[in-house]
Write an enzyme that holds these catalytic residues in place. Sequence first.
Site, mmCIF file in Angstrom:
data_model
loop_
_atom_site.group_PDB
_atom_site.id
_atom_site.type_symbol
_atom_site.label_atom_id
_atom_site.label_comp_id
_atom_site.label_asym_id
_atom_site.label_seq_id
_atom_site.Cartn_x
_atom_site.Cartn_y
_atom_site.Cartn_z
ATOM 1 N N HIS A 51 -6.428 -3.095 -6.977
ATOM 2 C CA HIS A 51 -6.782 -2.079 -5.976
ATOM 3 C C HIS A 51 -7.789 -1.090 -6.577
ATOM 4 O O HIS A 51 -8.513 -1.423 -7.517
ATOM 5 C CB HIS A 51 -5.515 -1.400 -5.459
ATOM 6 C CG HIS A 51 -4.827 -2.192 -4.394
ATOM 7 N ND1 HIS A 51 -4.337 -1.644 -3.234
ATOM 8 C CD2 HIS A 51 -4.555 -3.517 -4.314
ATOM 9 C CE1 HIS A 51 -3.798 -2.586 -2.481
ATOM 10 N NE2 HIS A 51 -3.913 -3.723 -3.118
ATOM 11 N N GLU A 62 0.805 -1.218 0.000
ATOM 12 C CA GLU A 62 0.000 0.000 0.000
ATOM 13 C C GLU A 62 0.842 1.273 0.000
ATOM 14 O O GLU A 62 0.344 2.348 -0.340
ATOM 15 C CB GLU A 62 -0.981 0.002 1.172
ATOM 16 C CG GLU A 62 -0.366 0.173 2.540
ATOM 17 C CD GLU A 62 -1.429 0.240 3.626
ATOM 18 O OE1 GLU A 62 -1.166 0.892 4.644
ATOM 19 O OE2 GLU A 62 -2.500 -0.366 3.464
#
Length: 465
Positions: free
Chosen positions: A376, A349
């Site tokens: 994502h 992330e």
Amino acid sequence: MTEHAYPDPWSAPAASRPIHATVTVPGSKSLSNRFLILAALGTTPVTLRGLLRSRDTELMMDALRTLGVRCDVESDDETTVTVTPPTDGRFHGSDTVYCGLAGTVMRFVPGLVLFADGPVRFDGDRQAYQRPMGPILDGLGQLGATIDYEGEPGHLPFTITPPQHQRTGEQHQRVAIDSSSSSQFISGLLLIGSRLAGGLDLTHTGEHLPSMPHIRMTMHDVEAAGGHISMPQPGHWLVEPASLTLPAGVTVEPDLSNAAPFLGAAMIASGTVSIPNWPYATTQPGGLLPGILQQMGATVTLDGMAFDEASRLADADPRGYAHRSGTLALTGNGDITGLGDVDLSAAGEIAPSIAALAALAGTPSAFHGIAHLRGHETNRLAALVTEIRRIGGQAEELPDGLVIGAVPRTSLHAAVMETYADHRMATFAAMIGLAIPGIGIRNIATTRKTIPDFPGMWADMLAQR
């Protein structure tokens, strides 16, 4: 939560001098939404302090309210929220949960429907229709739920109908799914496993499992609520049946991944950025950030100690440092070293922020273990390659990641950069804008997903002396 109007495209400010700033980072989205779910699964009210107030957490609280959970915001502090679960432990059905583009909402809330009194429909933003949902829904099907799709199987929108009869017995209920595309599928099942009769025996069937730190975070948080999860071997979890109850008051750590753009700013422009309330020990993947940035040329301290020394102290005395935090300070000189070949599977992330630094580095970088970023908010690997090339940089996709070449900053040029409705692509572009005058960013408002006013915080950082 206050909404801000931003121009589109937003003009990213370039750094005209070294940065010397203290930045207070809002609460962790990952922890906030896990605590909200665990509080809803409990039996008594829980007050969450320091809760992130952003689009993703608003969507989570609205989803829980739809299911009959009270989420009361303190009038003089919007980051303090008291969560009261339904008195009978049954969630309300026969309604629609709107997920927006929040992965934690679309993958954590469906499990609650197993304990609802009727079917629940799930919908979201148009971009959310592209995000994979199959593994969590497959898992819920193995637990007796019925899934009805309105469009492409394995994707939003869909309706979940809880089992007509709750299972009984003392044996773990077995579930096997392939969670290669997101660790959130495993976390979504681990969060509800304690409420299942007999508990849960969960197996990951794929060859690769991304973001183990997020799964360990979930295990840690379930334990904090009185549950017990063991991992007999990698990819296999046993969740014992238990009544989950978080402590009456829980404080949320700051979002360490959201600190990445601000810390990176000191490396790009030179100077020092300090982040208060940095935990000595954490389950957040963002906790890996200081070590990575040190490899790229930064000097990092925690409460004035070299970061590595502070980490050793915390490792030697985990109980003593479990809830201790201090001020993390990062100093950079404008020279950035590429990472060479590096496995970022545990810190996917923060990959966009690391990619921004790599695009401005003097040596190349190759990131591996992050193929799951294709699923994502957008295909982050393709988006990063497109935007780095847009400004004159060198980048290409790898089967499991990304390679970024070393290009002199003087060869990079202004452009209007796209965000793809992805908050981390927006902060990636803002970091680039520090070094390249004339960068415009479309839809900077997408940063509201995890930071209520990123442009305001960015401008304040640059204005401090």
